[in-house]
Design an enzyme around this catalytic site. Structure first.
Site, PDB file in Angstrom:
ATOM      1  N   LYS A   1     -19.316  53.504 -14.653  1.00 38.77           N
ATOM      2  CA  LYS A   1     -19.163  54.781 -13.980  1.00 38.77           C
ATOM      3  C   LYS A   1     -17.706  55.202 -13.972  1.00 38.77           C
ATOM      4  O   LYS A   1     -16.858  54.306 -14.019  1.00 38.77           O
ATOM      5  CB  LYS A   1     -19.713  54.742 -12.542  1.00 38.77           C
ATOM      6  CG  LYS A   1     -19.320  53.560 -11.658  1.00 38.77           C
ATOM      7  CD  LYS A   1     -17.927  53.138 -11.386  1.00 38.77           C
ATOM      8  CE  LYS A   1     -16.867  54.008 -10.833  1.00 38.77           C
ATOM      9  NZ  LYS A   1     -15.569  53.344 -10.636  1.00 38.77           N
TER      10      LYS A   1
ATOM     11  N   TYR B   1     -19.294  57.084  -5.732  1.00 39.06           N
ATOM     12  CA  TYR B   1     -20.190  56.258  -4.890  1.00 39.06           C
ATOM     13  C   TYR B   1     -20.716  57.062  -3.707  1.00 39.06           C
ATOM     14  O   TYR B   1     -21.831  56.845  -3.252  1.00 39.06           O
ATOM     15  CB  TYR B   1     -19.448  55.021  -4.368  1.00 39.06           C
ATOM     16  CG  TYR B   1     -19.196  53.983  -5.428  1.00 39.06           C
ATOM     17  CD1 TYR B   1     -20.235  53.180  -5.899  1.00 39.06           C
ATOM     18  CD2 TYR B   1     -17.934  53.797  -5.967  1.00 39.06           C
ATOM     19  CE1 TYR B   1     -20.007  52.233  -6.887  1.00 39.06           C
ATOM     20  CE2 TYR B   1     -17.703  52.847  -6.949  1.00 39.06           C
ATOM     21  CZ  TYR B   1     -18.740  52.071  -7.407  1.00 39.06           C
ATOM     22  OH  TYR B   1     -18.517  51.145  -8.388  1.00 39.06           O
TER      23      TYR B   1
HETATM   24  P1  NAD Z   1      -8.613  48.043 -16.753  1.00 34.28           P
HETATM   25  O1  NAD Z   1      -7.400  48.855 -16.987  1.00 34.28           O
HETATM   26  O2  NAD Z   1      -8.459  46.767 -16.030  1.00 34.28           O
HETATM   27  O3  NAD Z   1      -9.325  47.721 -18.153  1.00 34.28           O
HETATM   28  C1  NAD Z   1      -9.459  48.683 -19.160  1.00 34.28           C
HETATM   29  C2  NAD Z   1      -9.552  47.995 -20.517  1.00 34.28           C
HETATM   30  O4  NAD Z   1      -9.591  48.998 -21.531  1.00 34.28           O
HETATM   31  C3  NAD Z   1      -8.353  47.087 -20.840  1.00 34.28           C
HETATM   32  O5  NAD Z   1      -8.809  45.912 -21.447  1.00 34.28           O
HETATM   33  C4  NAD Z   1      -7.546  47.907 -21.818  1.00 34.28           C
HETATM   34  O6  NAD Z   1      -6.802  47.110 -22.713  1.00 34.28           O
HETATM   35  C5  NAD Z   1      -8.651  48.659 -22.539  1.00 34.28           C
HETATM   36  N1  NAD Z   1      -8.160  49.878 -23.196  1.00 34.28           N
HETATM   37  C6  NAD Z   1      -8.483  50.251 -24.448  1.00 34.28           C
HETATM   38  N2  NAD Z   1      -7.884  51.392 -24.778  1.00 34.28           N
HETATM   39  C7  NAD Z   1      -7.148  51.763 -23.706  1.00 34.28           C
HETATM   40  C8  NAD Z   1      -6.267  52.862 -23.449  1.00 34.28           C
HETATM   41  N3  NAD Z   1      -6.068  53.814 -24.340  1.00 34.28           N
HETATM   42  N4  NAD Z   1      -5.672  52.904 -22.234  1.00 34.28           N
HETATM   43  C9  NAD Z   1      -5.898  51.970 -21.294  1.00 34.28           C
HETATM   44  N5  NAD Z   1      -6.722  50.903 -21.491  1.00 34.28           N
HETATM   45  C10 NAD Z   1      -7.333  50.807 -22.692  1.00 34.28           C
HETATM   46  O7  NAD Z   1      -9.643  48.995 -16.024  1.00 34.28           O
HETATM   47  P2  NAD Z   1     -10.924  48.536 -15.193  1.00 34.28           P
HETATM   48  O8  NAD Z   1     -10.582  48.502 -13.762  1.00 34.28           O
HETATM   49  O9  NAD Z   1     -11.493  47.323 -15.804  1.00 34.28           O
HETATM   50  O10 NAD Z   1     -11.902  49.812 -15.400  1.00 34.28           O
HETATM   51  C11 NAD Z   1     -12.644  49.983 -16.591  1.00 34.28           C
HETATM   52  C12 NAD Z   1     -13.899  50.826 -16.290  1.00 34.28           C
HETATM   53  O11 NAD Z   1     -14.711  50.116 -15.353  1.00 34.28           O
HETATM   54  C13 NAD Z   1     -13.628  52.185 -15.663  1.00 34.28           C
HETATM   55  O12 NAD Z   1     -14.516  53.136 -16.179  1.00 34.28           O
HETATM   56  C14 NAD Z   1     -13.903  51.981 -14.193  1.00 34.28           C
HETATM   57  O13 NAD Z   1     -14.357  53.155 -13.529  1.00 34.28           O
HETATM   58  C15 NAD Z   1     -15.001  50.942 -14.238  1.00 34.28           C
HETATM   59  N6  NAD Z   1     -15.038  50.089 -13.034  1.00 34.28           N
HETATM   60  C16 NAD Z   1     -16.217  49.953 -12.390  1.00 34.28           C
HETATM   61  C17 NAD Z   1     -16.302  49.178 -11.254  1.00 34.28           C
HETATM   62  C18 NAD Z   1     -17.615  48.985 -10.565  1.00 34.28           C
HETATM   63  O14 NAD Z   1     -17.645  48.398  -9.483  1.00 34.28           O
HETATM   64  N7  NAD Z   1     -18.720  49.418 -11.146  1.00 34.28           N
HETATM   65  C19 NAD Z   1     -15.157  48.551 -10.755  1.00 34.28           C
HETATM   66  C20 NAD Z   1     -13.948  48.691 -11.467  1.00 34.28           C
HETATM   67  C21 NAD Z   1     -13.901  49.474 -12.602  1.00 34.28           C
END
Ligand code: NAD
Length: 366
Positions: free
Chosen positions: A134, A219
């Site tokens: 999401k 949410y």
């Molecule tokens: P994060 O920054 O920790 O991870 C993102 C990943 O994408 C990294 O591995 C990064 O290297 C990669 N990536 C590839 N291309 C990129 C670019 N151009 N710029 C930045 N990163 C790039 O982020 P996250 O917290 O893991 O969030 C990722 C997704 O998960 C989001 O859509 C977020 O909304 C979702 N999320 C959902 C929940 C949940 O509870 N459902 C919780 C946290 C995050």
């Protein structure tokens, strides 16, 4: 520690008559052989992917088998940490090779929001089921294209709505559906946190699509929808920005109301500016449910007009979610509201909220 058995016992006889519940409590029996499990590759090995991978260690029906990353060192790290075969790892550039891999059934997209659309389309073309985080996209148009692409490819599209598999949330939905709460009169949802690093992608519109509303306000929208069982018909919203430098590109704090066909109103708020802001309160003519924390990783807590709630918190949400999704895909169990169409409904509300903010708080039809 409370067990899943306690959880099922609490459901009592109703567990047998509510197919949706059995869909969410996949067999605790023996782990099926690998080719009878949903074999998943995570796309984007960041912090949420790590959480999902950790939770999947306890899954029975879903199995993490690989990943997609632009950082080759992560292949060594992840294959070691989670015991994965390096043959199941890909770079973003050679993502399409995943098509030839018969040991991957589904991809789980955990990339920044604006990349969900591209990778969903690419994965669908490769004939893999898609689980997408999401918000499913950064616009209604993109969400519609993602749904169409997965339909065309005859693959599932699920959104990472983990709470639809989480016991407290399931009980809230069960109480509302059974009529125990009576006619729903009002809903109150909050979710937010204090955002840290000013350089992170979440604060860049091109990658995040929006701010607190897209990230955690979703949410509150989804929660008000499952608390009422209705779709909002109008919204009115306002934004407050206390730090216009840090939040130059995205929203910081948003408050809004949503009106439902029954006449119920949801009063909601989200923020990137402070902590301890997380609650779902649904009030019906006959009773209420109050969850707080309501949306984070928990443990979720709650009370109803009958007293304190006490449900199974022994598993990570993502363990429930991934086994539940696997049960739907592999065994045809009824799906809770996790489909691409459900994600689209939230995106329509998000767009309407942004329109209302831009129009100075005017009521916008969804
Ligand atoms: P994060 O920054 O920790 O991870 C993102 C990943 O994408 C990294 O591995 C990064 O290297 C990669 N990536 C590839 N291309 C990129 C670019 N151009 N710029 C930045 N990163 C790039 O982020 P996250 O917290 O893991 O969030 C990722 C997704 O998960 C989001 O859509 C977020 O909304 C979702 N999320 C959902 C929940 C949940 O509870 N459902 C919780 C946290 C995050």
């Amino acid at each position: 520690m409370k067990s899943r058995r306690d959880f099922l016992l609490k459901l009592g006889g109703s567990a047998l008559t509510l197919p949706i519940v059995s869909a969410l409590t996949p067999a605790e029996a023996a782990t099926p052989p690998a080719d009878k499990q949903l074999r998943v590759a995570l796309v984007g090995l960041g912090s949420y992917a790590d959480r999902v991978a950790t939770a999947m260690k306890d899954c029975k029906l879903a199995k993490l088998v690989g990943g997609v990353t632009g950082t080759p060192e992560k292949i060594d790290k992840w294959s070691g940490k989670f015991g994965l075969d390096k043959a199941n790892f890909y770079d973003y550039k050679d993502f399409e090779k995943i098509k030839e891999n018969p040991n991957i059934d589904a991809v789980y997209i955990t990339l920044p929001n604006s990349m969900h659309h591209e990778y969903t389309l690419r994965a669908a073309k490769m004939g893999k089921h898609v689980i997408c985080e999401k918000p499913m996209s950064v616009s209604v148009k993109e969400a519609q294209e993602m749904i169409a692409a997965c339909k065309k490819a005859n693959v599932k599209l699920y959104i990472g709505y983990r709470l639809h598999f989480e016991p407290y949330t399931r009980e809230l939905i069960r109480m509302r559906e059974s009529g125990e709460l009576g006619k729903i009169m009002h809903v109150n949802t909050y979710d937010g946190f204090k955002s840290g690093d000013p350089k992170q992608w979440r604060l860049k519109k091109a990658l995040a699509g929006g701010g607190a509303l897209m990230d955690v306000g979703i949410y509150c929208i989804n929660g008000a929808r499952y608390a009422t069982g209705e779709e909002p018909i109008w919204v009115s919203a306002e934004e407050a920005k206390t730090d216009p430098v840090k939040f130059k590109e995205v929203d910081e704090t948003v408050t809004w109301q949503m009106g439902f066909p029954s006449g119920a109103i949801a009063s909601c708020a989200t923020t990137y500016n402070f902590n301890n802001f997380e609650r779902l309160y649904v009030i019906g003519e006959k009773g209420f449910v109050e969850l707080g924390p309501a949306f984070g990783y928990g443990p979720i807590k709650g009370r109803t007009h009958k007293g304190e709630m006490s449900w199974d918190t022994s598993k990570m949400h993502q363990t429930w979610q991934m086994d539940g999704m696997a049960d739907c895909i592999l065994n045809g169990k009824p799906e809770p509201n996790i489909s691409g169409e459900e994600g689209l409904k939230d995106m329509k509300v998000i767009e309407a909220i942004y329109k209302s903010i831009a129009a100075g708080g005017k009521k916008i039809m969804v």
